[in-house]
Each structure stands twice: as structure tokens, then as C-alpha cells.
Design a protein around this motif. Structure first.
Motif, mmCIF file in Angstrom:
data_model
loop_
_atom_site.group_PDB
_atom_site.id
_atom_site.type_symbol
_atom_site.label_atom_id
_atom_site.label_comp_id
_atom_site.label_asym_id
_atom_site.label_seq_id
_atom_site.Cartn_x
_atom_site.Cartn_y
_atom_site.Cartn_z
ATOM 1 N N GLU A 139 0.827 -1.207 0.000
ATOM 2 C CA GLU A 139 0.000 0.000 0.000
ATOM 3 C C GLU A 139 0.867 1.264 0.000
ATOM 4 O O GLU A 139 0.577 2.239 -0.695
ATOM 5 C CB GLU A 139 -0.930 0.004 1.216
ATOM 6 C CG GLU A 139 -2.186 -0.805 1.035
ATOM 7 C CD GLU A 139 -3.134 -0.138 0.049
ATOM 8 O OE1 GLU A 139 -3.945 0.694 0.456
ATOM 9 O OE2 GLU A 139 -3.040 -0.450 -1.163
ATOM 10 N N MET A 140 1.935 1.251 0.790
ATOM 11 C CA MET A 140 2.841 2.393 0.791
ATOM 12 C C MET A 140 3.437 2.625 -0.597
ATOM 13 O O MET A 140 3.524 3.762 -1.066
ATOM 14 C CB MET A 140 3.958 2.170 1.815
ATOM 15 C CG MET A 140 3.498 2.149 3.251
ATOM 16 S SD MET A 140 4.916 1.905 4.372
ATOM 17 C CE MET A 140 4.080 1.513 5.900
ATOM 18 N N ALA A 141 3.846 1.529 -1.234
ATOM 19 C CA ALA A 141 4.419 1.643 -2.580
ATOM 20 C C ALA A 141 3.376 2.129 -3.583
ATOM 21 O O ALA A 141 3.687 2.915 -4.488
ATOM 22 C CB ALA A 141 4.984 0.293 -3.008
ATOM 23 N N ARG A 142 2.151 1.689 -3.415
ATOM 24 C CA ARG A 142 1.079 2.073 -4.349
ATOM 25 C C ARG A 142 0.834 3.580 -4.354
ATOM 26 O O ARG A 142 0.666 4.188 -5.415
ATOM 27 C CB ARG A 142 -0.219 1.346 -3.975
ATOM 28 C CG ARG A 142 -1.420 1.713 -4.843
ATOM 29 C CD ARG A 142 -2.691 1.041 -4.394
ATOM 30 N NE ARG A 142 -3.156 1.505 -3.081
ATOM 31 C CZ ARG A 142 -3.816 2.648 -2.877
ATOM 32 N NH1 ARG A 142 -4.057 3.479 -3.891
ATOM 33 N NH2 ARG A 142 -4.223 2.981 -1.657
ATOM 34 N N VAL A 143 0.819 4.187 -3.161
ATOM 35 C CA VAL A 143 0.479 5.614 -3.083
ATOM 36 C C VAL A 143 1.694 6.518 -3.314
ATOM 37 O O VAL A 143 1.553 7.734 -3.375
ATOM 38 C CB VAL A 143 -0.172 5.958 -1.725
ATOM 39 C CG1 VAL A 143 -1.432 5.126 -1.525
ATOM 40 C CG2 VAL A 143 0.791 5.771 -0.561
#
Length: 279
Positions: A139-143
Motif C-alpha cells: 500500500e505504501m508503494a502504491r500511493v
């Protein structure tokens, strides 16, 4: 999210809300203690003053509020699972006159932000408590925007953190506490070198680096140390609540003896790892 993961998340939310008054009470002390790790995170992020930054599991607001003073023409979004902790962050921001921020109550495993929203992502001492750490990293990488940077701090191994193990080892000796389930949230869950780096790699991040940070927590005296542990450290409070008064006194005395043997000046060792990466 699986039912077990949801249960862990809800337990974490309840715990951190319950202990938010203790964190408010000890905020100046804990923020001074944790500042070296926050500074290392900030250095790793290579911030510009126009950046939009996400600070995850920020608790009482750091390093997000410090970041907000750096990205003067940008913005920081401070998130946490516990609204009691974010209340402290908002009060601190008001006291310091910081306005280029907002707080968002949310779960790291389901961030309410669009893809590629942020120039940088920080997370100080949150990963150890996430129900699904790989999903959190994803999720961190996605945003994160392409070329953006992420940095996190986790506690190292128990042997490098006597400030915790002095009390927990004594509790275990006297009370024979049940072992947590495999993979359960805990302070040293991410302490082995390469652990977070592997999560970042699987999330598609690159240029991953690790930095070990060591130092000492300066409590001043054993009574301050004992009060701090019983106000802030959830496993200590949970175990002590089940002990009879005589046992509580025995544990306290044994902890004091243990601290005296190794750190008579009550400046006690800690060790952490800061891991950074790029998208």
C-alpha cells in the motif's frame, strides 16, 4: 482483509487508544528518545520544500510534524489507527503553529489515497504492529509517486534493547507469560537485518538501504524508568495488572537490581534499524 487480520487490527486500535493518555503524558520524553530515528528517516527521504508527504502510524505526530516544517510549501498527511493518538498530534501542531498538515484516521493495509499521490512516505516504529506487513508495504508503494522515497524505522533485536528486555524478561521469569502466536505484532518482529528490505523488494521498491542506529535512553533514575514502562508499554501494563501486590513489588525490585547491574546511571541501551527505498 481476513477475519484474523481484522481482529488484530481492532485489538491494536483499542490498545493504542487506551494508552494515548500515557503517550500524551510522556510525549516530550519519548519524542526526545525517538528523535535520532526520526532524523534518520527525514535525511533518507531527501525532501523538497514542495513535497506532499505521508506519515504512517504517526501516533502523536512525529516525524510528520517535523517534516511539515521542512516542506513549507508542501503538505504532510499524518495517519494513525487510533484517534486518541491523533488528538495529541493535532494539539502539538496547534501549539507549534503548524498548519500545512492534516490528520487521517485509517488502516495502513487499506490506505484511502489514490495511486501515486505522495512524493515521500515515512513510518517510524509502525511496521512491527501491522497485521499484514507485506500488504502494508504494498500500500505504501502504491500511493508513492515514481521516483519517490520511503523510509521506516523498526526496533532491532532484543539483545540491543535492554530498556525493554530488563522489564519483560523479569516479568516472564516470575509470571511465565504465554508466548504470542507466531507472526503476532510485537516490538522485535522486524528486528532481523534484511526483514523490512525483503518486504520493500517484494513491493517493487528499489535502491534499498539499511542503517543501524544505537544510543541510550536517559531516564535519570530507576523510578522514572519503572513509571515510564508502566504508563506506555502495553505488554508490561497487561502483565502487571494480573499480578498480586506482593508479586508486583518483587518484579519491581528485581528489575531495579537488573538495571543497577548493567546501567547504574540509568542510561540504557537501545538499537534500531532505519530502512529506506525508492519507487
Amino acid at each position: 482483509m481476513e477475519a484474523q487480520m481484522e481482529q488484530i487490527r481492532d485489538q491494536q486500535k483499542e490498545t493504542w487508544n487506551k494508552f494515548s493518555p500515557g503517550w500524551r503524558k510522556w510525549d516530550d520524553f519519548t519524542m526526545d528518545f525517538l528523535r535520532p530515528m526520526g532524523d534518520a528517516i527525514i535525511h533518507s527521504l531527501q525532501l523538497n520544500d514542495t513535497d506532499t508527504v505521508l506519515d504512517i502510524a504517526a501516533g502523536t505526530g512525529e516525524p510528520g510534524l517535523t517534516i511539515a516544517t521542512i516542506v513549507k510549501n508542501g503538505k504532510v498527511v499524518i495517519t494513525d489507527l487510533a484517534d486518541g493518538m491523533l488528538d495529541v498530534a493535532r494539539d502539538k501542531a496547534a501549539q507549534k503553529g503548524i498548519t500545512n498538515y492534516e490528520t487521517v484516521l485509517c488502516d495502513v493495509c487499506d490506505l484511502p489515497f489514490d495511486d501515486e499521490t505522495f512524493d515521500a512516505v515515512s513510518c517510524r516504529f509502525g511496521f512491527m504492529f501491522f497485521p499484514d506487513m507485506q500488504r502494508a508495504a504494498n500500500e505504501m508503494a502504491r500511493v508513492l509517486k515514481p521516483g519517490g522515497r520511503i523510509a521506516t524505522a523498526v526496533w532491532s533485536t532484543p539483545d540491543k534493547n535492554f530498556w525493554v528486555t530488563a522489564t519483560m524478561s523479569t516479568l516472564n521469569k516470575h509470571m511465565q507469560l504465554p508466548a504470542p502466536p507466531p507472526g503476532a505484532p510485537g516490538m522485535f518482529r522486524c528486528g532481523n537485518p534484511g526483514f523490512i528490505a525483503d518486504l520493500f523488494r517484494k513491493a517493487g521498491l528499489k535502491n534499498i538501504s539499511e542503517q543501524e542506529i544505537t544510543g541510550q535512553v536517559k531516564y535519570g533514575d530507576k523510578e522514572t524508568y519503572w513509571t515510564f514502562m508502566n504508563d506506555v508499554v502495553a505488554p508490561v501494563v497487561a502483565a502487571m495488572s494480573k499480578a498480586a501486590e506482593a508479586m508486583k513489588q518483587k518484579i519491581r525490585n528485581d528489575v531495579f537490581d537488573l538495571v543497577d547491574q548493567k546501567y547504574p546511571n540509568t542510561a540504557i541501551d537501545y538499537g534500531a534499524i532505519v530502512i529506506s527505498a525508492e519507487k
